[in-house]
Design a protein around this motif. Structure first.
Motif, PDB file in Angstrom:
ATOM      1  N   SER A 167       1.342  33.230  72.726  1.00  0.00           N
ATOM      2  CA  SER A 167       0.613  32.775  71.519  1.00  0.00           C
ATOM      3  C   SER A 167       1.610  31.782  71.181  1.00  0.00           C
ATOM      4  CB  SER A 167       0.334  33.808  70.396  1.00  0.00           C
ATOM      5  OG  SER A 167       1.373  34.160  70.066  1.00  0.00           O
ATOM      6  N   GLY A 168       1.183  30.761  70.334  1.00  0.00           N
ATOM      7  CA  GLY A 168       2.072  29.782  69.424  1.00  0.00           C
ATOM      8  C   GLY A 168       3.437  30.497  68.894  1.00  0.00           C
ATOM      9  N   GLY A 169       3.178  31.551  67.928  1.00  0.00           N
ATOM     10  CA  GLY A 169       4.324  32.246  67.627  1.00  0.00           C
ATOM     11  C   GLY A 169       5.030  32.647  68.415  1.00  0.00           C
ATOM     12  N   GLN A 170       4.753  33.457  69.611  1.00  0.00           N
ATOM     13  CA  GLN A 170       5.640  34.043  70.502  1.00  0.00           C
ATOM     14  C   GLN A 170       6.337  33.051  71.255  1.00  0.00           C
ATOM     15  OE1 GLN A 170       2.268  35.694  72.837  1.00  0.00           O
ATOM     16  NE2 GLN A 170       3.109  37.886  72.206  1.00  0.00           N
ATOM     17  N   GLN A 171       5.600  31.848  71.499  1.00  0.00           N
ATOM     18  CA  GLN A 171       6.484  30.492  72.092  1.00  0.00           C
ATOM     19  C   GLN A 171       7.641  30.232  71.069  1.00  0.00           C
ATOM     20  OE1 GLN A 171       4.419  27.494  74.150  1.00  0.00           O
ATOM     21  NE2 GLN A 171       2.581  28.636  73.628  1.00  0.00           N
ATOM     22  N   GLN A 172       7.252  30.273  69.797  1.00  0.00           N
ATOM     23  CA  GLN A 172       8.409  29.782  68.842  1.00  0.00           C
ATOM     24  C   GLN A 172       9.540  30.685  68.804  1.00  0.00           C
ATOM     25  OE1 GLN A 172       9.707  27.099  68.135  1.00  0.00           O
ATOM     26  NE2 GLN A 172       8.885  26.138  66.337  1.00  0.00           N
ATOM     27  N   ARG A 173       9.209  32.386  69.079  1.00  0.00           N
ATOM     28  CA  ARG A 173      10.249  33.187  69.186  1.00  0.00           C
ATOM     29  C   ARG A 173      11.058  32.933  70.424  1.00  0.00           C
ATOM     30  NH1 ARG A 173       9.469  38.297  66.555  1.00  0.00           N
ATOM     31  NH2 ARG A 173       7.870  37.982  65.001  1.00  0.00           N
ATOM     32  N   VAL A 174      10.552  32.429  71.452  1.00  0.00           N
ATOM     33  CA  VAL A 174      11.218  32.181  72.538  1.00  0.00           C
ATOM     34  C   VAL A 174      12.340  30.880  72.329  1.00  0.00           C
ATOM     35  CG1 VAL A 174      11.305  31.436  75.106  1.00  0.00           C
ATOM     36  CG2 VAL A 174       9.448  32.924  74.153  1.00  0.00           C
ATOM     37  N   ALA A 175      11.656  29.889  71.587  1.00  0.00           N
ATOM     38  CA  ALA A 175      12.639  28.872  71.232  1.00  0.00           C
ATOM     39  C   ALA A 175      13.603  29.399  70.374  1.00  0.00           C
ATOM     40  CB  ALA A 175      11.730  27.893  70.549  1.00  0.00           C
ATOM     41  N   ILE A 176      13.452  30.185  69.449  1.00  0.00           N
ATOM     42  CA  ILE A 176      14.441  30.639  68.770  1.00  0.00           C
ATOM     43  C   ILE A 176      15.387  31.400  69.403  1.00  0.00           C
ATOM     44  CG2 ILE A 176      15.064  32.328  66.628  1.00  0.00           C
ATOM     45  CD1 ILE A 176      12.066  31.389  65.401  1.00  0.00           C
TER      46      ILE A 176
END
Length: 265
Positions: A167-176
């Motif tokens: 999901s988008g939220g999971q992708q941003q967690r990866v980016a963090i």
């Protein structure tokens, strides 16, 4: 992830223009920074004599109307743009005087950057995306720290998945996680919830709060959202390229009211 308590590292009052923080306790500093683009009558001053300090282990939100200088400030702090005058410090390192090769090394090893659009590579797994920067630099990846970072961002179960499976939220967690894996002096986030729905955005903000409180990481975030800013220890406001005040322990209502007045300047 449960919401966690807020640190009290920043105690500036509502009208303060800079954190009351010793140089030794500073993660980042701007000292009389001016940034002008172009020359002559066509020149535009994006930042005008801006000074402020970001304490180590704090979560700071930077806010302001469109064209206020937020992106320029972030780019100067990240070493992506050099000021026309003034000084930019990461810890005790003056970025504005470094040669390009040294500046590139600092950006790669000591600054974590989180983009609004994630900027993940679709052909790589979660783990490969997270470790891309040190691997490109020929650095060994600390596997223990990698596991800890994956745990911090709640992505341990997804290490072998690719971005299109998230999901988008999971992708941003990866980016963090990618921003954290080099153990940077500071993480800079550019509208990190801008592409997310409300629930995912709140999860990312709680994650930043958890990382700051749990690991002592320094985070500075540019945002337009008063709710996002309320997760921070301090909200710094820009208008017309100048500091226009600061709120300690901001609430969404306080931030929205301050932004309304900035829009009337």
């Amino acid at each position: 992830m449960a919401s966690v308590g807020r640190r009290s590292a920043v105690t500036a009052d509502q009208g303060a223009a800079a954190s009351d923080c010793s140089v030794e306790a500073a993660a980042m500093r701007l000292v009389s920074v001016t940034k002008t683009y172009g020359s002559g009558e066509a020149s535009v001053t994006a930042l005008n004599d801006v000074s402020f300090t970001v304490p180590r282990g704090s979560f700071t939100a930077v806010m302001g109307p469109s064209g206020s200088g937020k992106s320029t400030l972030l780019h100067c702090l990240a070493g992506l743009d050099r000021p026309t005058s003034g000084q930019v410090f990461l810890g005790d390192t003056e970025l504005s005087s470094l040669k390009e090769a040294a500046l590139t090394s600092v950006r790669r090893e000591r600054i974590g950057y989180v983009f609004q659009a994630y900027n993940l590579i679709s052909s790589l797994t979660v783990e490969q995306n997270i470790t891309l920067v040190p691997r490109l630099a020929g650095k060994a990846v600390d596997q223990g720290w990698l596991r800890e970072v994956l745990e911090h961002v709640g992505m341990s179960r997804y290490a072998d998945r690719r971005p299109n499976q998230l999901s988008g939220g999971q992708q941003q967690r990866v980016a963090i996680a990618r921003a954290l894996v080099t153990r940077p002096d500071a993480v800079l986030a550019d509208e990190p919830t801008g592409a997310l729905d409300t629930r995912s955005g709140q999860e990312v903000l709680r994650l930043f709060r958890h990382i700051v409180d749990g690991t002592g990481q320094t985070v500075l975030m540019v945002t337009h959202d008063p709710v996002a800013a309320s997760y921070a220890d301090s909200a710094v406001f820009l208008a017309d390229g100048q500091l226009a005040g600061q709120l300690a322990r901001p609430t969404p209502e306080q931030v929205a009211d301050r932004m309304t007045h900035l829009g009337n300047r």
